[in-house]
Design a protein around this motif. Structure first.
Motif, PDB file in Angstrom:
ATOM      1  N   GLN A 116       0.846  -1.200   0.000  1.00 62.55           N
ATOM      2  CA  GLN A 116       0.000   0.000   0.000  1.00 62.55           C
ATOM      3  C   GLN A 116       0.880   1.250   0.000  1.00 62.55           C
ATOM      4  OE1 GLN A 116      -2.481   0.505   3.550  1.00 62.55           O
ATOM      5  NE2 GLN A 116      -4.112   1.355   2.273  1.00 62.55           N
ATOM      6  N   GLU A 139      -3.298   3.989  -1.692  1.00 67.71           N
ATOM      7  CA  GLU A 139      -3.600   3.181  -2.883  1.00 67.71           C
ATOM      8  C   GLU A 139      -2.915   1.810  -2.764  1.00 67.71           C
ATOM      9  OE1 GLU A 139      -3.448   3.733  -7.763  1.00 67.71           O
ATOM     10  OE2 GLU A 139      -2.064   4.882  -6.531  1.00 67.71           O
ATOM     11  N   ILE A 140      -3.624   0.766  -3.197  1.00 70.35           N
ATOM     12  CA  ILE A 140      -3.010  -0.565  -3.228  1.00 70.35           C
ATOM     13  C   ILE A 140      -2.195  -0.671  -4.501  1.00 70.35           C
ATOM     14  CG2 ILE A 140      -3.421  -3.053  -3.277  1.00 70.35           C
ATOM     15  CD1 ILE A 140      -4.001  -1.513  -0.633  1.00 70.35           C
ATOM     16  N   LEU A 189       0.176  -7.046  -5.069  1.00 67.60           N
ATOM     17  CA  LEU A 189       0.231  -8.147  -4.109  1.00 67.60           C
ATOM     18  C   LEU A 189       1.388  -9.038  -4.528  1.00 67.60           C
ATOM     19  CD1 LEU A 189      -1.351  -9.719  -1.736  1.00 67.60           C
ATOM     20  CD2 LEU A 189      -2.163 -11.153  -3.584  1.00 67.60           C
ATOM     21  N   CYS A 221       3.707  -0.992 -11.305  1.00 69.15           N
ATOM     22  CA  CYS A 221       3.378  -2.046 -12.275  1.00 69.15           C
ATOM     23  C   CYS A 221       4.344  -2.025 -13.455  1.00 69.15           C
ATOM     24  CB  CYS A 221       1.945  -1.872 -12.762  1.00 69.15           C
ATOM     25  SG  CYS A 221       1.369  -3.274 -13.746  1.00 69.15           S
ATOM     26  N   CYS A 276      -0.743  -2.099  -9.903  1.00 67.07           N
ATOM     27  CA  CYS A 276      -1.072  -3.269 -10.724  1.00 67.07           C
ATOM     28  C   CYS A 276      -2.588  -3.463 -10.847  1.00 67.07           C
ATOM     29  CB  CYS A 276      -0.451  -4.520 -10.123  1.00 67.07           C
ATOM     30  SG  CYS A 276       1.353  -4.514 -10.200  1.00 67.07           S
ATOM     31  N   PHE A 277      -3.350  -2.857  -9.956  1.00 65.61           N
ATOM     32  CA  PHE A 277      -4.810  -3.016  -9.973  1.00 65.61           C
ATOM     33  C   PHE A 277      -5.458  -1.883 -10.763  1.00 65.61           C
ATOM     34  CE2 PHE A 277      -3.354  -5.356  -6.253  1.00 65.61           C
ATOM     35  CZ  PHE A 277      -4.050  -6.540  -6.355  1.00 65.61           C
ATOM     36  N   TYR A 278      -5.136  -1.768 -12.020  1.00 67.45           N
ATOM     37  CA  TYR A 278      -5.613  -0.634 -12.811  1.00 67.45           C
ATOM     38  C   TYR A 278      -6.853  -0.978 -13.640  1.00 67.45           C
ATOM     39  CZ  TYR A 278      -2.893  -2.902 -16.487  1.00 67.45           C
ATOM     40  OH  TYR A 278      -2.392  -3.829 -17.356  1.00 67.45           O
ATOM     41  N   ARG A 279      -7.305  -2.217 -13.570  1.00 64.45           N
ATOM     42  CA  ARG A 279      -8.471  -2.617 -14.362  1.00 64.45           C
ATOM     43  C   ARG A 279      -9.608  -3.118 -13.481  1.00 64.45           C
ATOM     44  NH1 ARG A 279      -5.883  -6.952 -18.301  1.00 64.45           N
ATOM     45  NH2 ARG A 279      -4.986  -7.510 -16.286  1.00 64.45           N
ATOM     46  N   GLU A 280     -10.820  -2.813 -13.911  1.00 57.73           N
ATOM     47  CA  GLU A 280     -12.013  -3.394 -13.306  1.00 57.73           C
ATOM     48  C   GLU A 280     -12.093  -4.862 -13.727  1.00 57.73           C
ATOM     49  OE1 GLU A 280     -14.583  -1.878 -11.467  1.00 57.73           O
ATOM     50  OE2 GLU A 280     -13.565   0.053 -11.427  1.00 57.73           O
ATOM     51  N   LEU A 281     -12.798  -5.640 -12.958  1.00 59.22           N
ATOM     52  CA  LEU A 281     -12.926  -7.070 -13.238  1.00 59.22           C
ATOM     53  C   LEU A 281     -13.368  -7.360 -14.663  1.00 59.22           C
ATOM     54  CD1 LEU A 281     -12.767  -9.864 -11.938  1.00 59.22           C
ATOM     55  CD2 LEU A 281     -15.139  -9.604 -11.246  1.00 59.22           C
ATOM     56  N   ASP A 297     -13.026  -5.504 -17.384  1.00 59.52           N
ATOM     57  CA  ASP A 297     -12.216  -4.891 -18.460  1.00 59.52           C
ATOM     58  C   ASP A 297     -11.388  -5.943 -19.191  1.00 59.52           C
ATOM     59  OD1 ASP A 297     -13.152  -2.491 -17.542  1.00 59.52           O
ATOM     60  OD2 ASP A 297     -11.262  -1.821 -16.661  1.00 59.52           O
TER      61      ASP A 297
END
Lengths: 116, 116
Positions: free
Chosen positions: B28, B34-35, B38, B101, B108-113, B115
């Protein structure tokens, strides 16, 4: 043949699950950005999460589906889900109703590494 | 017999590692919450993280130690580490130097599920 219009249909095939069919899901408080917990989802618990709009895990210890807060009332109301670049981890943003941790803390991450 | 005063000594025995000797570590951004990513640590990479003050993982794909940003310069400077109630997950707060990323995104979490 049926044509499904289930909006949750897309969610499953694109993700990489581990050897046990699980993917780690980080839960973040949508309002405060605090990290509340880390749990594991399988394909079905991810679908249940999307359908019920309540965060639902696969409990590795109890080997059963676990809608967080189903018993206590301290549910995690789903806001949205993000996937990482490798599609092997999820970031779930949620509205927590009550404390998330079974200890009564808002977050399961309430201790520093060196704390007892 | 030697008496160690290594401040990182405490970190290891109390944690629960998985069958592969790994524990998931959420990273974080300390400033924005922001995350970022992982990753997975083993006992030694956790020690390396504490010693170097740079977040260091065990790369499951390459099967090697991986100090994030060692090549690119986009390191994650350690701020602190929290453990969860079950001591089987870590929350690492860090100062990112550059994007985390490999795609160039901050997170790394730049997309919605849903997308592509």
């Amino acid at each position: 043949m049926t044509t499904s219009s289930d909006p949750t249909e897309f969610a499953v095939p694109e993700l990489k699950y581990d050897d046990h069919g699980l993917i780690p899901a980080i839960v973040q408080d949508d309002a405060t950005s605090e990290i509340l917990m880390l749990g594991y989802m399988n394909e079905r618990s991810l679908r249940m999460t999307l359908e019920k709009r309540l965060v639902t895990f696969w409990s590795r210890s109890r080997q059963e589906y676990w809608t967080k807060g189903e018993t206590s009332g301290n549910v995690l109301e789903l806001v949205d889900i993000r996937k990482d670049c490798d599609v092997d981890a999820l970031l779930v943003r949620a509205v927590p109703h009550g404390p998330t941790c079974h200890t009564g803390h808002r977050s399961c991450f309430y201790r520093e590494l060196g704390d007892d």
